[in-house]
Design an enzyme around this catalytic site. Structure first.
Site, mmCIF file in Angstrom:
data_model
loop_
_atom_site.group_PDB
_atom_site.id
_atom_site.type_symbol
_atom_site.label_atom_id
_atom_site.label_comp_id
_atom_site.label_asym_id
_atom_site.label_seq_id
_atom_site.Cartn_x
_atom_site.Cartn_y
_atom_site.Cartn_z
ATOM 1 N N HIS A 114 0.864 -1.281 0.119
ATOM 2 C CA HIS A 114 -0.211 -0.058 0.119
ATOM 3 C C HIS A 114 0.878 1.434 -0.031
ATOM 4 O O HIS A 114 0.670 2.260 -0.683
ATOM 5 C CB HIS A 114 -0.927 0.146 1.258
ATOM 6 N N LYS B 64 -16.056 -7.134 6.587
ATOM 7 C CA LYS B 64 -14.946 -7.671 6.425
ATOM 8 C C LYS B 64 -14.339 -8.070 7.850
ATOM 9 O O LYS B 64 -13.356 -8.892 7.841
ATOM 10 C CB LYS B 64 -13.729 -7.051 5.546
HETATM 11 N N1 COA Z 1 -0.292 -3.952 -1.634
HETATM 12 C C1 COA Z 1 -0.595 -4.776 -0.666
HETATM 13 N N2 COA Z 1 -1.984 -5.216 -0.801
HETATM 14 C C2 COA Z 1 -2.746 -4.889 -1.528
HETATM 15 C C3 COA Z 1 -2.707 -4.078 -2.378
HETATM 16 C C4 COA Z 1 -1.298 -3.302 -2.269
HETATM 17 N N3 COA Z 1 -0.761 -2.395 -3.371
HETATM 18 N N4 COA Z 1 -3.605 -3.772 -2.990
HETATM 19 C C5 COA Z 1 -4.421 -4.452 -2.731
HETATM 20 N N5 COA Z 1 -4.211 -5.110 -1.673
HETATM 21 C C6 COA Z 1 -4.705 -6.191 -0.827
HETATM 22 C C7 COA Z 1 -5.528 -5.521 0.477
HETATM 23 O O1 COA Z 1 -4.434 -5.615 1.561
HETATM 24 C C8 COA Z 1 -6.385 -6.666 0.629
HETATM 25 O O2 COA Z 1 -5.908 -7.786 1.474
HETATM 26 P P1 COA Z 1 -6.967 -8.878 2.220
HETATM 27 O O3 COA Z 1 -8.098 -9.122 1.254
HETATM 28 O O4 COA Z 1 -6.057 -9.621 2.508
HETATM 29 O O5 COA Z 1 -7.492 -7.669 3.380
HETATM 30 C C9 COA Z 1 -7.022 -7.140 -0.696
HETATM 31 O O6 COA Z 1 -5.506 -6.705 -1.589
HETATM 32 C C10 COA Z 1 -8.102 -6.331 -1.289
HETATM 33 O O7 COA Z 1 -7.813 -5.158 -1.383
HETATM 34 P P2 COA Z 1 -8.644 -3.969 -1.766
HETATM 35 O O8 COA Z 1 -9.319 -4.549 -3.025
HETATM 36 O O9 COA Z 1 -8.217 -2.792 -1.741
HETATM 37 O O10 COA Z 1 -9.965 -4.379 -0.912
HETATM 38 P P3 COA Z 1 -10.443 -3.686 0.415
HETATM 39 O O11 COA Z 1 -11.122 -4.524 1.185
HETATM 40 O O12 COA Z 1 -9.155 -3.069 1.033
HETATM 41 O O13 COA Z 1 -11.109 -2.230 -0.189
HETATM 42 C C11 COA Z 1 -12.967 -1.075 -1.180
HETATM 43 C C12 COA Z 1 -12.296 -2.375 -1.190
HETATM 44 C C13 COA Z 1 -13.115 -0.163 0.282
HETATM 45 C C14 COA Z 1 -12.358 -0.180 -2.108
HETATM 46 C C15 COA Z 1 -14.461 -1.476 -1.673
HETATM 47 O O14 COA Z 1 -14.842 -2.637 -0.670
HETATM 48 C C16 COA Z 1 -15.316 -0.304 -1.746
HETATM 49 O O15 COA Z 1 -15.596 0.397 -2.574
HETATM 50 N N6 COA Z 1 -16.304 -0.174 -0.571
HETATM 51 C C17 COA Z 1 -17.207 0.889 -0.289
HETATM 52 C C18 COA Z 1 -18.731 0.433 -0.780
HETATM 53 C C19 COA Z 1 -18.893 0.455 -2.232
HETATM 54 O O16 COA Z 1 -18.768 1.732 -2.760
HETATM 55 N N7 COA Z 1 -19.206 -0.590 -2.858
HETATM 56 C C20 COA Z 1 -19.444 -0.738 -4.312
HETATM 57 C C21 COA Z 1 -18.338 -0.624 -5.186
HETATM 58 S S1 COA Z 1 -18.941 -0.786 -6.912
#
Ligand code: COA
Length: 144
Positions: free
Chosen positions: A17, A41
């Site tokens: 990140h 989550k």
């Molecule tokens: N380095 C390390 N890990 C990374 C990374 C990076 N560059 N990019 C992504 N990841 C990992 C995260 O740590 C996470 O790991 P985990 O599943 O083991 O916890 C995984 O990849 C998924 O990450 P991400 O896709 O960023 O999901 P998230 O849960 O962190 O966030 C949101 C997702 C918040 C963006 C999404 O749920 C959201 O938009 N929520 C709001 C509600 C909404 O608008 N919904 C409709 C969407 S159309």
């Protein structure tokens, strides 16, 4: 002013990140780190802990890049959060091809809801390609 929103659950923030934050900061005047409360989550770290960990990292990143980095918790739709913070752009990290399908779906849905906000994708350094928050927690949990 160029403002971007980098959203995630950050449970916890990882070097992957941080790599994306550093790259995104080079492209904007203000970078907002959107911390999704994401109760579904079942985060290990509380919102306060996740925010504090990100803020601790961002002090140095802000100094290094000269960019304003703000941490902003949110519980509404991502696209509405982007509008609320005045972002023209949503930044997402693409670690591998496996991330692509989900990210394209997310960006298309977000664009349908608000065509004025664009999603952009940055890839982290390849040494962070296989990091995820879950894997970090699992390794730490087993004494690694
Ligand atoms: N380095 C390390 N890990 C990374 C990374 C990076 N560059 N990019 C992504 N990841 C990992 C995260 O740590 C996470 O790991 P985990 O599943 O083991 O916890 C995984 O990849 C998924 O990450 P991400 O896709 O960023 O999901 P998230 O849960 O962190 O966030 C949101 C997702 C918040 C963006 C999404 O749920 C959201 O938009 N929520 C709001 C509600 C909404 O608008 N919904 C409709 C969407 S159309």
């Amino acid at each position: 002013m160029r403002i971007a929103l980098y959203p995630g659950t950050f449970d916890p923030i990882t070097l992957g990140h941080i790599d994306i934050i550093r790259r995104a900061a080079r492209m904007v005047d203000r970078l907002v780190i959107g911390v999704a409360i994401n109760r579904d989550k079942g985060p290990l770290f509380s919102l306060e802990e996740r925010v504090a960990l990100i803020e601790a990292e961002c002090v140095q990143l802000a100094e290094e890049t000269g960019v304003e980095i703000v941490v902003h918790p949110f519980e509404n739709l991502l696209i509405d959060c982007a509008r609320d913070v005045g972002a023209q752009t949503i930044v997402r990290g693409l670690r591998a091809v496996s991330d692509f399908e989900y990210e394209v779906q997310l960006s298309n849905l977000n664009r349908t809801m608000n065509p004025k906000i664009e999603s952009i994708f940055l890839s982290p350094d390849e040494k962070y390609s296989f990091i995820s928050s879950s894997v970090i927690k699992d390794i730490a949990n087993h004494g690694g």
